[in-house]
Structure formats: C-alpha cells, structure tokens
Scaffold this motif. Sequence first.
Motif, PDB file in Angstrom:
ATOM      1  N   ASN A 152     -10.159  10.433  10.831  1.00 12.12           N
ATOM      2  CA  ASN A 152      -9.112   9.513  11.309  1.00 12.12           C
ATOM      3  C   ASN A 152      -9.476   8.044  11.142  1.00 12.12           C
ATOM      4  O   ASN A 152      -8.622   7.174  11.239  1.00 12.12           O
ATOM      5  CB  ASN A 152      -8.788   9.795  12.785  1.00 12.12           C
ATOM      6  N   LYS A 153     -10.750   7.771  10.868  1.00 13.62           N
ATOM      7  CA  LYS A 153     -11.112   6.337  10.737  1.00 13.62           C
ATOM      8  C   LYS A 153     -10.593   5.754   9.417  1.00 13.62           C
ATOM      9  O   LYS A 153     -10.507   4.549   9.239  1.00 13.62           O
ATOM     10  CB  LYS A 153     -12.634   6.178  10.820  1.00 13.62           C
ATOM     11  N   TYR A 154     -10.249   6.665   8.479  1.00 12.60           N
ATOM     12  CA  TYR A 154      -9.809   6.179   7.172  1.00 12.60           C
ATOM     13  C   TYR A 154      -8.295   5.975   7.121  1.00 12.60           C
ATOM     14  O   TYR A 154      -7.542   6.666   7.810  1.00 12.60           O
ATOM     15  CB  TYR A 154     -10.188   7.192   6.092  1.00 12.60           C
ATOM     16  N   ASP A 155      -7.838   5.082   6.229  1.00 15.15           N
ATOM     17  CA  ASP A 155      -6.387   4.989   5.963  1.00 15.15           C
ATOM     18  C   ASP A 155      -5.994   6.196   5.103  1.00 15.15           C
ATOM     19  O   ASP A 155      -6.865   6.936   4.620  1.00 15.15           O
ATOM     20  CB  ASP A 155      -6.056   3.665   5.243  1.00 15.15           C
ATOM     21  N   TYR A 156      -4.698   6.344   4.875  1.00 13.89           N
ATOM     22  CA  TYR A 156      -4.160   7.541   4.235  1.00 13.89           C
ATOM     23  C   TYR A 156      -4.811   7.828   2.881  1.00 13.89           C
ATOM     24  O   TYR A 156      -5.300   8.932   2.629  1.00 13.89           O
ATOM     25  CB  TYR A 156      -2.643   7.376   4.046  1.00 13.89           C
ATOM     26  N   LEU A 193      -1.437   5.891  12.475  1.00 13.98           N
ATOM     27  CA  LEU A 193      -2.120   6.643  13.542  1.00 13.98           C
ATOM     28  C   LEU A 193      -1.420   7.985  13.780  1.00 13.98           C
ATOM     29  O   LEU A 193      -2.065   9.035  13.873  1.00 13.98           O
ATOM     30  CB  LEU A 193      -2.129   5.821  14.843  1.00 13.98           C
ATOM     31  N   HIS A 194      -0.075   7.942  13.822  1.00 11.43           N
ATOM     32  CA  HIS A 194       0.720   9.165  14.057  1.00 11.43           C
ATOM     33  C   HIS A 194       0.428  10.188  12.953  1.00 11.43           C
ATOM     34  O   HIS A 194       0.168  11.363  13.226  1.00 11.43           O
ATOM     35  CB  HIS A 194       2.198   8.768  14.066  1.00 11.43           C
ATOM     36  N   ILE A 195       0.369   9.706  11.720  1.00  9.37           N
ATOM     37  CA  ILE A 195       0.080  10.620  10.592  1.00  9.37           C
ATOM     38  C   ILE A 195      -1.336  11.179  10.725  1.00  9.37           C
ATOM     39  O   ILE A 195      -1.563  12.385  10.561  1.00  9.37           O
ATOM     40  CB  ILE A 195       0.237   9.883   9.242  1.00  9.37           C
ATOM     41  N   SER A 196      -2.284  10.313  11.093  1.00  6.88           N
ATOM     42  CA  SER A 196      -3.684  10.785  11.145  1.00  6.88           C
ATOM     43  C   SER A 196      -3.859  11.851  12.229  1.00  6.88           C
ATOM     44  O   SER A 196      -4.784  12.643  12.198  1.00  6.88           O
ATOM     45  CB  SER A 196      -4.638   9.611  11.381  1.00  6.88           C
ATOM     46  N   ARG A 197      -2.937  11.906  13.190  1.00  8.02           N
ATOM     47  CA  ARG A 197      -3.001  12.942  14.224  1.00  8.02           C
ATOM     48  C   ARG A 197      -2.531  14.295  13.670  1.00  8.02           C
ATOM     49  O   ARG A 197      -2.617  15.319  14.337  1.00  8.02           O
ATOM     50  CB  ARG A 197      -2.096  12.564  15.415  1.00  8.02           C
ATOM     51  N   LYS A 199       4.309  15.363  10.061  1.00 11.57           N
ATOM     52  CA  LYS A 199       3.450  16.512   9.751  1.00 11.57           C
ATOM     53  C   LYS A 199       3.420  16.755   8.234  1.00 11.57           C
ATOM     54  O   LYS A 199       2.363  17.009   7.669  1.00 11.57           O
ATOM     55  CB  LYS A 199       3.955  17.771  10.463  1.00 11.57           C
ATOM     56  N   MET A 200       4.568  16.643   7.594  1.00 14.82           N
ATOM     57  CA  MET A 200       4.640  16.876   6.138  1.00 14.82           C
ATOM     58  C   MET A 200       3.759  15.863   5.416  1.00 14.82           C
ATOM     59  O   MET A 200       2.954  16.218   4.568  1.00 14.82           O
ATOM     60  CB  MET A 200       6.095  16.775   5.682  1.00 14.82           C
ATOM     61  N   LEU A 201       3.889  14.605   5.803  1.00  8.65           N
ATOM     62  CA  LEU A 201       3.066  13.548   5.173  1.00  8.65           C
ATOM     63  C   LEU A 201       1.595  13.796   5.449  1.00  8.65           C
ATOM     64  O   LEU A 201       0.751  13.730   4.551  1.00  8.65           O
ATOM     65  CB  LEU A 201       3.466  12.177   5.724  1.00  8.65           C
ATOM     66  N   GLY A 202       1.266  14.100   6.689  1.00 14.58           N
ATOM     67  CA  GLY A 202      -0.146  14.234   7.073  1.00 14.58           C
ATOM     68  C   GLY A 202      -0.822  15.407   6.404  1.00 14.58           C
ATOM     69  O   GLY A 202      -1.961  15.295   5.922  1.00 14.58           O
ATOM     70  N   LYS A 203      -0.137  16.520   6.314  1.00 17.54           N
ATOM     71  CA  LYS A 203      -0.798  17.748   5.833  1.00 17.54           C
ATOM     72  C   LYS A 203      -0.843  17.847   4.311  1.00 17.54           C
ATOM     73  O   LYS A 203      -1.662  18.548   3.745  1.00 17.54           O
ATOM     74  CB  LYS A 203      -0.128  18.970   6.470  1.00 17.54           C
ATOM     75  N   MET A 204       0.050  17.146   3.643  1.00 21.40           N
ATOM     76  CA  MET A 204       0.119  17.236   2.169  1.00 21.40           C
ATOM     77  C   MET A 204      -1.190  16.775   1.534  1.00 21.40           C
ATOM     78  O   MET A 204      -1.727  17.441   0.654  1.00 21.40           O
ATOM     79  CB  MET A 204       1.282  16.379   1.657  1.00 21.40           C
ATOM     80  N   ALA A 205      -1.732  15.655   2.026  1.00 22.91           N
ATOM     81  CA  ALA A 205      -2.958  15.115   1.409  1.00 22.91           C
ATOM     82  C   ALA A 205      -4.116  16.098   1.607  1.00 22.91           C
ATOM     83  O   ALA A 205      -4.922  16.323   0.707  1.00 22.91           O
ATOM     84  CB  ALA A 205      -3.291  13.758   2.023  1.00 22.91           C
ATOM     85  N   THR A 206      -4.155  16.730   2.780  1.00 18.93           N
ATOM     86  CA  THR A 206      -5.225  17.713   3.058  1.00 18.93           C
ATOM     87  C   THR A 206      -5.088  18.919   2.134  1.00 18.93           C
ATOM     88  O   THR A 206      -6.062  19.343   1.511  1.00 18.93           O
ATOM     89  CB  THR A 206      -5.138  18.149   4.528  1.00 18.93           C
ATOM     90  N   SER A 230       0.882  -1.187   0.000  1.00 14.18           N
ATOM     91  CA  SER A 230       0.000   0.000   0.000  1.00 14.18           C
ATOM     92  C   SER A 230       0.907   1.221   0.000  1.00 14.18           C
ATOM     93  O   SER A 230       2.091   1.127   0.356  1.00 14.18           O
ATOM     94  CB  SER A 230      -0.862   0.012   1.274  1.00 14.18           C
ATOM     95  N   PHE A 231       0.356   2.367  -0.366  1.00 14.89           N
ATOM     96  CA  PHE A 231       1.182   3.567  -0.468  1.00 14.89           C
ATOM     97  C   PHE A 231       1.789   3.927   0.886  1.00 14.89           C
ATOM     98  O   PHE A 231       2.981   4.256   0.970  1.00 14.89           O
ATOM     99  CB  PHE A 231       0.344   4.735  -0.987  1.00 14.89           C
ATOM    100  N   ILE A 232       1.011   3.792   1.963  1.00 13.88           N
ATOM    101  CA  ILE A 232       1.551   4.216   3.263  1.00 13.88           C
ATOM    102  C   ILE A 232       2.637   3.247   3.733  1.00 13.88           C
ATOM    103  O   ILE A 232       3.607   3.630   4.366  1.00 13.88           O
ATOM    104  CB  ILE A 232       0.396   4.377   4.294  1.00 13.88           C
ATOM    105  N   GLU A 233       2.507   1.972   3.360  1.00 20.75           N
ATOM    106  CA  GLU A 233       3.546   0.981   3.706  1.00 20.75           C
ATOM    107  C   GLU A 233       4.828   1.269   2.909  1.00 20.75           C
ATOM    108  O   GLU A 233       5.935   1.219   3.456  1.00 20.75           O
ATOM    109  CB  GLU A 233       3.054  -0.432   3.389  1.00 20.75           C
ATOM    110  N   VAL A 234       4.674   1.630   1.637  1.00 19.29           N
ATOM    111  CA  VAL A 234       5.842   1.971   0.803  1.00 19.29           C
ATOM    112  C   VAL A 234       6.492   3.254   1.322  1.00 19.29           C
ATOM    113  O   VAL A 234       7.718   3.377   1.354  1.00 19.29           O
ATOM    114  CB  VAL A 234       5.424   2.100  -0.673  1.00 19.29           C
ATOM    115  N   ALA A 235       5.671   4.188   1.802  1.00 25.04           N
ATOM    116  CA  ALA A 235       6.226   5.425   2.386  1.00 25.04           C
ATOM    117  C   ALA A 235       7.104   5.072   3.591  1.00 25.04           C
ATOM    118  O   ALA A 235       8.220   5.572   3.746  1.00 25.04           O
ATOM    119  CB  ALA A 235       5.085   6.358   2.805  1.00 25.04           C
ATOM    120  N   TYR A 236       6.609   4.171   4.441  1.00 25.03           N
ATOM    121  CA  TYR A 236       7.392   3.728   5.615  1.00 25.03           C
ATOM    122  C   TYR A 236       8.700   3.087   5.142  1.00 25.03           C
ATOM    123  O   TYR A 236       9.787   3.396   5.658  1.00 25.03           O
ATOM    124  CB  TYR A 236       6.568   2.736   6.444  1.00 25.03           C
TER     125      TYR A 236
END
Length: 393
Positions: A155-159, A70-74, A129-136, A46-52
């Motif tokens: 937050n219930k959704y995946d990235y 979870l950390h990103i969704s925060r 923060k960079m990862l989390g805010k970019m999608a928004t 998945s994209f978030i796994e590849v990001a990790y």
Amino acid sequence: QTGYVTLDIGYKNTGATQSAITFLDGELGVLKYRGYPIEQLASKSSFIEVAYLLIYGELPTEKQLADFQLHISRHTLVHEDMKKFFDGFPSKSHPMGQLSSLVCSLSAFYPESLKSNQSEAELDLSIIKMLGKMATIVSWIYKKSLGHPFIYPRNKYDYVTNFLHMTFGQRTEEIEIDPVIVSAMNTLLILHADHEQNCSTSTVRIVGSSESNIYASVSAGISALWGPLHGGANQAVIEMLEKIKEDGGDTDKWIKKAKDKNDTFRLMGFGHRVYKNFDPRAKIIKKACDDILEKLGIDDEVLEIAKKLEEVALKDNYFIERKLYPNVDFYSGIIYRALGFPTDMFTVLFALGRLPGWIAQWKEMKEHKEPIGRPRQIYVGKVNREYVDIKSR
Ligand code: SDX
C-alpha cells in the motif's frame, strides 16, 4: 432476392450511443479525454489521475486523488481461493485467455456485484475493486508464466509503482523500481486509457446493457481486445518486425506483400477505422521510444526496422490513397519489450491501460439507463419452406 449481396455491413460507422468521455477527430488526428488533449495528459498527468478523470469526469483535487488512490489500495488483494485458478491454466496458455477468465471469476467472490439496482456507493465500490484487483491479476499472470512466486501489493506504493513491484519484484529482496520505467509505464497506460466506441469498449457497453455485472462486462471487453485486428495487434507488430529482421530487414519486400491482394499479410500496427491521419498516440509513443531506449541503454534493431517501414509506407501510394498510418500498436510493443515484458503480455498491458475507459463507459451507459443493445439485420436467407421427412431428402 435471397443470398448474400455485397453490402457495407457491420458496425463501421454506427452512432451506437452518446458519450461525454472521449472525443476523436480522425481527419485531424485529435484525441481528448473529457476535453483535455492527450498530449497534455500524457506529459503532465499520471495514470491514476487520468483514471479518475475518465470515470468521474473532472481532474481530481489533491485530496480527491489521495482518497481515490487509498481506496483502491485497500482493494488490491484478491481472494486467496483465486490462486487455485492460476494452477488450472496450462503453463503456456495465452495471458489474455487467463485474464478474461480470472476477471469474470471475480463475480464469484463479490456476489453483491450481481445486484441489478446497485446503489451509487455499491457501484463505486465495484469500480474500485475492479481497478484494484486488475493490476494484481495481471502481474500474477506474468509471475505464474515464469514459475515465480506471487508478489503481494504494497500500500505504500502508488498504483503504477505497485503494479511494477508485483511484476518485477522478488520474494527474496526489495527491488528499486527505476523511475524511468515508472514514467514510461504511466505514459503508455494513459495513452491506452480510452478511445470512444472501439470494438472492446462497445462490447463492454453492450454486455453491460443487459445489466450484466462489471466483472463479466470487462471480461467480455478483454476477449474482444485480444483479436489481432484490435489490441492483439501490439503483439502481432513485434512478431512481424522480428520476422522482417530474420528475413534480413528487407522492408520493401514486406511492404509489397502488404499491398498484394492475394497475400493475407497485413502491415500490423498500420491503419485505423477512425484515424485517417496520424494516430496522435503513435506520435507520442514513437518519440518516447527513442527517449526510453536511450535512458535504459537499449539498442533494439526492430525499432530501426519499424522506422524504416513507416518511412517507406508513408511514401507509397497504396498507403497514401487508403490513408493508412501507424496506429497506437505500431511502436508500443518496442517500449513494453524494453521495459522487460515478454511479447504475449503486451495485449494484457493494453487491457490494464484500457480498464478505466471501459469502466467509465460502462458507468455512463448505466447512468443513462440505456436500453439493452439489440441491433437488427438484413435477412437474406430462404423465405418459406415445408419440412421434408428425412427419408425423402
Ligand atoms: C486498435 O477502434 C479503435 O479505436 C481501436 C484502437 C483503440 O485504441 O481501441 O485504436 C486500437 O485496435 C488499433 C488497430 C490495431 N490493428 C492493426 O494494426 C491491424 C492492422 N490494421 C488493419 O487490419 C485495419 O487497418 C484495421 C482493422 C485497423 C481497420 O480496418 P478497416 O477500417 O475495416 O479498414 P479495411 O480493413 O476496410 O481496409 C481498408 C483498405 C483495404 O484495402 P482495399 O480493400 O480498399 O483495397 O485498407 C487496406 C485494406 O486491405 N488495409 C491495409 C491495412 N489496413 C487496411 N492494407 C495493408 N496493411 C494494413 N494494416
């Protein structure tokens, strides 16, 4: 001797750094992230796994992935004051110009990112923060272009689902995100996630080498990616295919134009500095095109034109001699369009995909304590001259 001489200058084959993140073999058409073949990651991860994987170097355990998500969704919300910036852009301004400005403005809200000697924990937080805010930010740029209200992250959704929820969701009702679209988006974002020292990644590294913060470094990468010779090609391909369609689909005429040295027209989505064989990502995307368009029940004429253009070009000596093959941008726009995105959002989607790669490369540059980038030149200007008073010129 002064005056420009024809030298093969520019960063065409420079060993600018050493990196353990992505491996390319241009002759064999091989692409691996941290040693894993792109074909396996595109079909199994998945994209978030590849990001990790790109950022931390290893495939995460279930707990590591859950904590990362979870950390990103925060950190998917942006400061409410950022909304004022969206109002400042002319309604038809290009999304890439907006994205570059908005990402750089994050440093205004997170001044701790300006610290040169950030601790590992501080650095990690700025990455999250960079990862989390970019999608928004990307989804809100799209919403603003429609004059629609912003949709907040859930937050219930995946990235990726969260991104699609903010992009295609409505204030008035909960929408079902089609799993076909979620899967297609994951694949496209994985395929764009990193590509060793391409133009925009080298930009992120060299800006970061002056100890500039992550938001300014990524913003510079977005600006580099915007160009039609780089990430902007995915938009230019669709515009080219539309032009050929309006012109009656005469692919031979346009292939001839692409070969004509007196014509500035280039076959957008064709050719690559490193791949002198098929771009492995183009192969995956081409196959995914048929699959996704069929599942979504879409019959897009430009896909047929793209396939015909590829077929004719690959038999033409001009392209064969120069080893020009379709690259990642040749088919990707056809899928973005099928998913419902407008053409001027395509390069912003490339940037969203490339973000983990930019972050991983920026982090690696800092971990290696690389010196500030400062290349030299071959001086071909005037040598010794005395100042002449303006009256005597
Ligand atoms: C990306 O680096 C990366 O990894 C980038 C990327 C990534 O993931 O980050 O893969 C993403 O940017 C893909 C490339 C997207 N750009 C395009 O599709 C734009 C069209 N392609 C070209 O402009 C070109 O192929 C480049 C920019 C991609 C590569 O350019 P090079 O390596 O500098 O090659 P060149 O311009 O020196 O061309 C060599 C020859 C020339 O002919 P001659 O002078 O030898 O007669 O090939 C010709 C060029 O005219 N040529 C083309 C062509 N691309 C090169 N002729 C017609 N159509 C084309 N698309």
